[in-house]
Motif scaffolding. Structure first.
Motif, mmCIF file in Angstrom:
data_model
loop_
_atom_site.group_PDB
_atom_site.id
_atom_site.type_symbol
_atom_site.label_atom_id
_atom_site.label_comp_id
_atom_site.label_asym_id
_atom_site.label_seq_id
_atom_site.Cartn_x
_atom_site.Cartn_y
_atom_site.Cartn_z
ATOM 1 N N GLY A 242 0.775 -1.067 -0.024
ATOM 2 C CA GLY A 242 0.130 0.084 -0.235
ATOM 3 C C GLY A 242 0.876 1.171 0.078
ATOM 4 O O GLY A 242 2.137 1.216 0.285
ATOM 5 N N THR A 243 0.271 2.286 -0.304
ATOM 6 C CA THR A 243 1.040 3.498 -0.329
ATOM 7 C C THR A 243 0.242 4.746 0.294
ATOM 8 O O THR A 243 -1.064 4.762 0.023
ATOM 9 C CB THR A 243 1.290 4.081 -1.690
ATOM 10 N N ASP A 244 0.738 5.672 1.132
ATOM 11 C CA ASP A 244 -0.077 6.730 1.749
ATOM 12 C C ASP A 244 0.583 7.947 1.220
ATOM 13 O O ASP A 244 1.779 8.189 1.139
ATOM 14 C CB ASP A 244 0.131 6.726 3.028
ATOM 15 N N LEU A 245 -0.378 8.846 0.797
ATOM 16 C CA LEU A 245 -0.035 10.113 0.030
ATOM 17 C C LEU A 245 -0.242 11.126 1.166
ATOM 18 O O LEU A 245 -1.605 11.301 1.477
ATOM 19 C CB LEU A 245 -0.745 10.455 -1.489
ATOM 20 N N ARG A 246 0.575 11.839 1.323
ATOM 21 C CA ARG A 246 0.538 13.144 2.481
ATOM 22 C C ARG A 246 1.040 14.587 1.820
ATOM 23 O O ARG A 246 2.066 14.409 1.029
ATOM 24 C CB ARG A 246 1.237 13.088 3.584
ATOM 25 N N GLY A 247 0.102 15.530 2.190
ATOM 26 C CA GLY A 247 0.607 16.778 1.713
ATOM 27 C C GLY A 247 0.844 17.115 0.038
ATOM 28 O O GLY A 247 1.680 18.109 -0.251
ATOM 29 N N PRO A 248 0.115 16.487 -0.805
ATOM 30 C CA PRO A 248 0.364 16.942 -2.179
ATOM 31 C C PRO A 248 -0.221 18.464 -2.415
ATOM 32 O O PRO A 248 -1.286 18.839 -1.845
ATOM 33 C CB PRO A 248 -0.436 16.089 -2.843
ATOM 34 N N ALA A 249 0.399 19.013 -3.631
ATOM 35 C CA ALA A 249 -0.302 20.167 -4.067
ATOM 36 C C ALA A 249 -1.657 19.855 -4.840
ATOM 37 O O ALA A 249 -2.521 20.842 -4.781
ATOM 38 C CB ALA A 249 0.799 20.906 -4.977
ATOM 39 N N ALA A 250 -1.662 18.628 -5.324
ATOM 40 C CA ALA A 250 -2.898 18.299 -5.937
ATOM 41 C C ALA A 250 -3.186 16.950 -5.930
ATOM 42 O O ALA A 250 -2.257 16.231 -6.122
ATOM 43 C CB ALA A 250 -2.807 18.692 -7.580
ATOM 44 N N CYS A 251 -4.383 16.510 -5.797
ATOM 45 C CA CYS A 251 -4.757 15.041 -5.651
ATOM 46 C C CYS A 251 -6.221 15.118 -6.065
ATOM 47 O O CYS A 251 -7.061 15.418 -5.321
ATOM 48 C CB CYS A 251 -4.609 14.502 -4.439
ATOM 49 N N GLU A 252 -6.399 14.757 -7.362
ATOM 50 C CA GLU A 252 -7.928 14.885 -7.952
ATOM 51 C C GLU A 252 -8.021 13.771 -9.074
ATOM 52 O O GLU A 252 -7.140 13.407 -9.732
ATOM 53 C CB GLU A 252 -7.936 16.175 -8.653
ATOM 54 N N VAL A 253 -9.368 13.759 -9.548
ATOM 55 C CA VAL A 253 -9.911 12.977 -10.552
ATOM 56 C C VAL A 253 -9.967 13.492 -11.824
ATOM 57 O O VAL A 253 -10.760 14.658 -11.703
ATOM 58 C CB VAL A 253 -11.005 12.054 -10.079
ATOM 59 N N LEU A 254 -9.312 13.151 -12.911
ATOM 60 C CA LEU A 254 -9.414 13.917 -14.103
ATOM 61 C C LEU A 254 -10.096 13.023 -15.148
ATOM 62 O O LEU A 254 -9.808 11.905 -15.068
ATOM 63 C CB LEU A 254 -8.195 14.414 -14.534
ATOM 64 N N SER A 255 -10.568 13.342 -16.302
ATOM 65 C CA SER A 255 -11.012 12.448 -17.344
ATOM 66 C C SER A 255 -9.920 12.437 -18.174
ATOM 67 O O SER A 255 -8.903 13.193 -18.160
ATOM 68 C CB SER A 255 -12.230 13.253 -18.046
ATOM 69 N N PRO A 256 -9.788 11.362 -18.985
ATOM 70 C CA PRO A 256 -8.641 11.251 -20.126
ATOM 71 C C PRO A 256 -8.583 12.698 -21.062
ATOM 72 O O PRO A 256 -7.610 12.866 -21.174
ATOM 73 C CB PRO A 256 -9.148 10.224 -20.905
ATOM 74 N N ASP A 257 -9.762 13.372 -21.300
ATOM 75 C CA ASP A 257 -9.332 14.504 -22.081
ATOM 76 C C ASP A 257 -8.727 15.597 -21.325
ATOM 77 O O ASP A 257 -7.902 16.330 -21.780
ATOM 78 C CB ASP A 257 -10.928 14.959 -22.614
ATOM 79 N N GLU A 258 -9.151 15.526 -19.920
ATOM 80 C CA GLU A 258 -8.452 16.877 -19.124
ATOM 81 C C GLU A 258 -6.855 16.268 -18.873
ATOM 82 O O GLU A 258 -6.112 17.277 -18.764
ATOM 83 C CB GLU A 258 -9.261 16.680 -17.682
ATOM 84 N N VAL A 259 -6.590 15.045 -18.859
ATOM 85 C CA VAL A 259 -5.182 14.780 -18.582
ATOM 86 C C VAL A 259 -4.503 15.193 -19.802
ATOM 87 O O VAL A 259 -3.469 15.862 -19.710
ATOM 88 C CB VAL A 259 -4.912 13.473 -18.735
ATOM 89 N N GLU A 260 -5.134 14.879 -21.154
ATOM 90 C CA GLU A 260 -4.413 15.478 -22.312
ATOM 91 C C GLU A 260 -4.243 16.921 -22.341
ATOM 92 O O GLU A 260 -3.283 17.671 -22.807
ATOM 93 C CB GLU A 260 -5.153 14.895 -23.599
ATOM 94 N N ASN A 261 -5.499 17.751 -21.892
ATOM 95 C CA ASN A 261 -5.264 19.207 -21.854
ATOM 96 C C ASN A 261 -4.095 19.747 -21.127
ATOM 97 O O ASN A 261 -3.225 20.512 -21.332
ATOM 98 C CB ASN A 261 -6.557 19.613 -21.523
#
Length: 268
Positions: A97-116
């Protein structure tokens, strides 16, 4: 802030540990609201571009992570202990497992948003699809300094302060050289050097830029002791003697970041 090689290391690690499996996704801190919707989804693959990390899921959703200044992943074998501190996202696979702490961004994007997002980034020296010509076109038209351009993520993705300082030193380039004054052979040497140095960083997890003839073993000097690790020529060595010529390493501020260079080896 982690440089691009560390995001590529994380992408490789997460690819090995989670890809092809349903994973548990949780937000102990409660600030990643999409965790409940993703919990139990199949983790398809991970990849990085510059300082951005993406986790692709089988339902066309992508978790986008930018660590920023303070973000960090902590990896552990299962079963995991109870979360400690402010864990934004916990990802649990079959073995780790992995724990993420303190990121500037942690969000869900669509594939189109990733390409943008990807379209706004410059070429990444660590990606096979990188086209250095796009960066060269920006650099050769710019009056900005080469040092500033190398840190501009829309020009080059993944290069941070350490690789910026080291690649300029290794190629004998003054950091305040205007981009439009950089020759094509100089640019090709810089790009090739970034590919080599950053690829080494992916393999080892540290930034090593010192050639063998200037290593502690060859010169008899003490190894570098720094929390960032790695043997470097000028980065974070302000006032110390240059490993090549002995001139004290200079430092100054450029666009809010410390700049390091040898005034003799990198003379205007």
């Amino acid at each position: 802030m982690p440089e691009g090689h560390m995001l590529h290391r994380l992408a490789r690690l997460h690819q090995q540990r989670f890809a092809g499996n349903p994973v548990g996704v949780h937000s102990p801190q409660g600030r990643f609201a999409a965790a409940e919707e993703l919990d139990g989804a199949t983790f398809e693959h991970a990849e990085a571009h510059g300082k951005h990390l993406w986790h692709f899921y089988g339902d066309d959703r992508v978790v986008h992570v930018h660590l920023g200044l303070y973000g960090k992943f902590t990896e552990s074998p299962v079963p995991l202990e109870q979360p400690r501190g402010k864990v934004r996202m916990r990802l649990v696979g079959p073995t780790h497992g992995t724990d993420l702490r303190g990121p500037a961004a942690c969000e869900v994007l669509s594939p189109d948003e990733v390409e943008n997002l990807r379209a706004r980034l410059g070429p990444d020296p660590l990606r096979e699809d990188a086209d250095p010509e796009h960066a060269w076109e920006r650099i050769t038209r710019s009056r900005s300094t080469v040092a500033a351009l190398l840190m501009d993520q829309t020009v080059l993705a993944g290069v941070g302060n350490a690789y910026r300082a080291e690649v300029l030193f290794r190629n004998s380039l003054p950091p305040r050289l205007p981009g439009r004054s950089l020759s094509r052979p100089q640019w090709e040497a810089v790009w090739g050097d970034l590919v080599r140095l950053m690829s080494g960083g992916v393999r080892t997890g540290r930034i090593d830029t010192v050639r063998s003839e200037h290593s502690p073993e060859a010169t008899g000097r003490q190894p570098r002791r720094d929390r960032h690790g790695g043997e470097v020529y000028v980065y974070r060595r302000g006032g110390a003697p240059c490993l090549v010529c002995g001139t004290p390493v200079s430092t100054a501020e450029l666009q809010g970041r410390n700049l390091y260079w040898c005034p003799s080896c990198q003379a205007d």
